[in-house]
Design a protein around this motif. Structure first.
Motif, PDB file in Angstrom:
ATOM      1  N   ALA A 114       0.828  -1.190   0.000  1.00  0.00           N
ATOM      2  CA  ALA A 114       0.000   0.000   0.000  1.00  0.00           C
ATOM      3  C   ALA A 114       0.866   1.245   0.000  1.00  0.00           C
ATOM      4  N   ALA A 115       2.006   1.165   0.636  1.00  0.00           N
ATOM      5  CA  ALA A 115       2.918   2.302   0.659  1.00  0.00           C
ATOM      6  C   ALA A 115       3.511   2.552  -0.710  1.00  0.00           C
ATOM      7  N   LEU A 116       3.567   1.519  -1.512  1.00  0.00           N
ATOM      8  CA  LEU A 116       4.156   1.651  -2.836  1.00  0.00           C
ATOM      9  C   LEU A 116       3.219   2.348  -3.818  1.00  0.00           C
ATOM     10  N   LEU A 117       1.944   2.210  -3.641  1.00  0.00           N
ATOM     11  CA  LEU A 117       0.984   2.759  -4.586  1.00  0.00           C
ATOM     12  C   LEU A 117       0.766   4.230  -4.351  1.00  0.00           C
ATOM     13  N   GLY A 118       0.925   4.971  -5.380  1.00  0.00           N
ATOM     14  CA  GLY A 118       0.565   6.379  -5.376  1.00  0.00           C
ATOM     15  C   GLY A 118       1.238   7.186  -4.294  1.00  0.00           C
ATOM     16  N   THR A 119       1.022   8.486  -4.392  1.00  0.00           N
ATOM     17  CA  THR A 119       1.508   9.370  -3.348  1.00  0.00           C
ATOM     18  C   THR A 119       0.407  10.355  -3.031  1.00  0.00           C
ATOM     19  N   GLY A 120       0.362  10.766  -1.797  1.00  0.00           N
ATOM     20  CA  GLY A 120      -0.621  11.760  -1.397  1.00  0.00           C
ATOM     21  C   GLY A 120      -1.995  11.162  -1.195  1.00  0.00           C
ATOM     22  N   CYS A 121      -2.951  12.019  -0.912  1.00  0.00           N
ATOM     23  CA  CYS A 121      -4.312  11.614  -0.625  1.00  0.00           C
ATOM     24  C   CYS A 121      -5.166  11.756  -1.873  1.00  0.00           C
ATOM     25  N   THR A 122      -5.916  10.729  -2.190  1.00  0.00           N
ATOM     26  CA  THR A 122      -6.816  10.774  -3.323  1.00  0.00           C
ATOM     27  C   THR A 122      -8.226  10.564  -2.805  1.00  0.00           C
ATOM     28  N   THR A 123      -9.139  11.414  -3.219  1.00  0.00           N
ATOM     29  CA  THR A 123     -10.524  11.238  -2.831  1.00  0.00           C
ATOM     30  C   THR A 123     -11.407  11.411  -4.045  1.00  0.00           C
ATOM     31  N   LEU A 124     -12.617  10.890  -3.942  1.00  0.00           N
ATOM     32  CA  LEU A 124     -13.592  11.017  -5.014  1.00  0.00           C
ATOM     33  C   LEU A 124     -14.418  12.274  -4.805  1.00  0.00           C
ATOM     34  N   PRO A 125     -14.828  12.925  -5.890  1.00  0.00           N
ATOM     35  CA  PRO A 125     -15.728  14.064  -5.723  1.00  0.00           C
ATOM     36  C   PRO A 125     -17.081  13.577  -5.231  1.00  0.00           C
ATOM     37  N   PRO A 126     -17.867  14.444  -4.608  1.00  0.00           N
ATOM     38  CA  PRO A 126     -19.168  14.014  -4.125  1.00  0.00           C
ATOM     39  C   PRO A 126     -20.073  13.618  -5.278  1.00  0.00           C
ATOM     40  N   LEU A 164      -9.199   3.110  -2.863  1.00  0.00           N
ATOM     41  CA  LEU A 164      -9.927   3.713  -3.976  1.00  0.00           C
ATOM     42  C   LEU A 164      -9.819   2.722  -5.114  1.00  0.00           C
ATOM     43  N   TRP A 165     -10.953   2.126  -5.494  1.00  0.00           N
ATOM     44  CA  TRP A 165     -10.978   1.096  -6.525  1.00  0.00           C
ATOM     45  C   TRP A 165     -11.663   1.687  -7.746  1.00  0.00           C
ATOM     46  N   LYS A 166     -10.962   1.704  -8.881  1.00  0.00           N
ATOM     47  CA  LYS A 166     -11.531   2.175 -10.149  1.00  0.00           C
ATOM     48  C   LYS A 166     -11.593   1.001 -11.115  1.00  0.00           C
ATOM     49  N   ILE A 192      -6.327  -0.046  -8.231  1.00  0.00           N
ATOM     50  CA  ILE A 192      -6.673  -0.077  -6.813  1.00  0.00           C
ATOM     51  C   ILE A 192      -5.585   0.685  -6.078  1.00  0.00           C
ATOM     52  N   LEU A 193      -5.970   1.765  -5.441  1.00  0.00           N
ATOM     53  CA  LEU A 193      -5.047   2.567  -4.649  1.00  0.00           C
ATOM     54  C   LEU A 193      -5.264   2.221  -3.191  1.00  0.00           C
ATOM     55  N   MET A 229      -4.219   3.091   0.728  1.00  0.00           N
ATOM     56  CA  MET A 229      -3.730   4.239   1.488  1.00  0.00           C
ATOM     57  C   MET A 229      -3.705   3.924   2.975  1.00  0.00           C
ATOM     58  N   THR A 230      -2.961   4.724   3.707  1.00  0.00           N
ATOM     59  CA  THR A 230      -2.976   4.632   5.159  1.00  0.00           C
ATOM     60  C   THR A 230      -4.357   5.061   5.647  1.00  0.00           C
ATOM     61  N   PRO A 231      -4.670   4.826   6.910  1.00  0.00           N
ATOM     62  CA  PRO A 231      -5.956   5.289   7.436  1.00  0.00           C
ATOM     63  C   PRO A 231      -6.155   6.807   7.286  1.00  0.00           C
ATOM     64  N   LEU A 232      -5.055   7.571   7.198  1.00  0.00           N
ATOM     65  CA  LEU A 232      -5.153   9.021   7.039  1.00  0.00           C
ATOM     66  C   LEU A 232      -5.176   9.464   5.581  1.00  0.00           C
ATOM     67  N   GLY A 233      -5.092   8.514   4.640  1.00  0.00           N
ATOM     68  CA  GLY A 233      -5.222   8.835   3.230  1.00  0.00           C
ATOM     69  C   GLY A 233      -3.939   9.000   2.443  1.00  0.00           C
ATOM     70  N   GLN A 234      -2.788   8.711   3.027  1.00  0.00           N
ATOM     71  CA  GLN A 234      -1.526   8.810   2.289  1.00  0.00           C
ATOM     72  C   GLN A 234      -1.363   7.556   1.441  1.00  0.00           C
ATOM     73  N   GLY A 235      -1.086   7.742   0.129  1.00  0.00           N
ATOM     74  CA  GLY A 235      -0.922   6.621  -0.781  1.00  0.00           C
ATOM     75  C   GLY A 235       0.217   5.720  -0.377  1.00  0.00           C
ATOM     76  N   ILE A 236      -0.029   4.418  -0.398  1.00  0.00           N
ATOM     77  CA  ILE A 236       0.982   3.435  -0.046  1.00  0.00           C
ATOM     78  C   ILE A 236       1.358   2.609  -1.266  1.00  0.00           C
ATOM     79  N   ALA A 237       0.338   2.171  -2.012  1.00  0.00           N
ATOM     80  CA  ALA A 237       0.590   1.316  -3.165  1.00  0.00           C
ATOM     81  C   ALA A 237      -0.558   1.445  -4.151  1.00  0.00           C
ATOM     82  N   GLU A 238      -0.227   1.186  -5.405  1.00  0.00           N
ATOM     83  CA  GLU A 238      -1.248   1.213  -6.447  1.00  0.00           C
ATOM     84  C   GLU A 238      -1.075  -0.021  -7.317  1.00  0.00           C
ATOM     85  N   VAL A 239      -2.176  -0.732  -7.502  1.00  0.00           N
ATOM     86  CA  VAL A 239      -2.190  -1.914  -8.351  1.00  0.00           C
ATOM     87  C   VAL A 239      -2.891  -1.535  -9.646  1.00  0.00           C
TER      88      VAL A 239
END
Length: 192
Positions: free
Chosen positions: A9-21, A60-62, A71-72, A74-84
């Motif tokens: 999870a730490a390997l995937l992405g960086t930063g926090c990713t969220t979906l728009p409402p 975050l699953w797309k 599939i991104l 993230m940590t419980p706080l939203g920091q990207g860990i890994a992306e598949v």
């Protein structure tokens, strides 16, 4: 094993990713093909003779098609860990520290990196409560699906017969391993 998942999870992405409402109602559950879902996961695993392992965080699953999804983790706080990244020509896993792993498919990739046999091929359908229901609620929605040794239990937020699940409890148990995966699905969209 869980430590490897957290490392993944730490390997995937960086930063926090969220979906728009969501601004429009979703189509009926059985007509949703492409989707994005954001939520939380908790994974507990035990293998023969090994100590139990645990991991939790956000995901975050797309899902674009049966052969393309990301599939991104993230940590419980939203920091990207890994992306598949799963595609017809192979699957890759990227970590936040720049490492990359690849395999022929997503399940083989996760098995190689984490040692876990997670049902990625079926999980996109299970997220949408698609499968042979063993039990349904009074609205005709699946409450439980059993497939390939997995037991999947569903919870819904309201009484809408076409509602998507808000919680999945997945359990796998055989002579060699026990896996419990809990997913709380917070935001659904049909435009990944």
């Amino acid at each position: 094993m869980i430590r490897r998942l957290l490392a993944l999870a730490a390997l995937l992405g960086t930063g926090c990713t969220t979906l728009p409402p969501a601004d429009a109602p979703l189509p009926p559950r059985n007509r949703i093909d492409a989707f994005a879902v954001e939520g939380r996961f908790a994974l507990n695993s035990r293998s023969n003779g090994q100590a139990a392992q645990q991991a939790s965080g956000r995901l975050l699953w797309k899902h674009y098609t049966r052969t393309r999804e990301t599939i991104l983790l993230m940590t419980p706080l939203g920091q990207g860990i890994a992306e598949v990244e799963i595609a017809a020509n192979g699957s890759r896993l990227h970590t936040d520290d720049g490492r990359e792993y690849s395999a022929a498919d997503g399940e083989a990739l996760l098995r190689e990196v984490t040692g876990q046999n997670l049902p990625l091929r079926r999980l996109a359908d299970w997220l949408r409560a698609r499968g042979q229901a063993r039990e349904t609620d009074i609205h005709g929605r699946p409450l439980q699906i059993a497939e390939n040794g997995w037991q999947i239990r569903y919870t819904y937020a309201d009484a809408d017969p076409e509602a998507l699940p808000t919680r999945l409890d997945l359990r796998y148990l055989d002579a060699e391993q026990e896996i419990d995966l809990r997913l709380r699905l917070e935001t659904w969209r049909t435009d990944p």
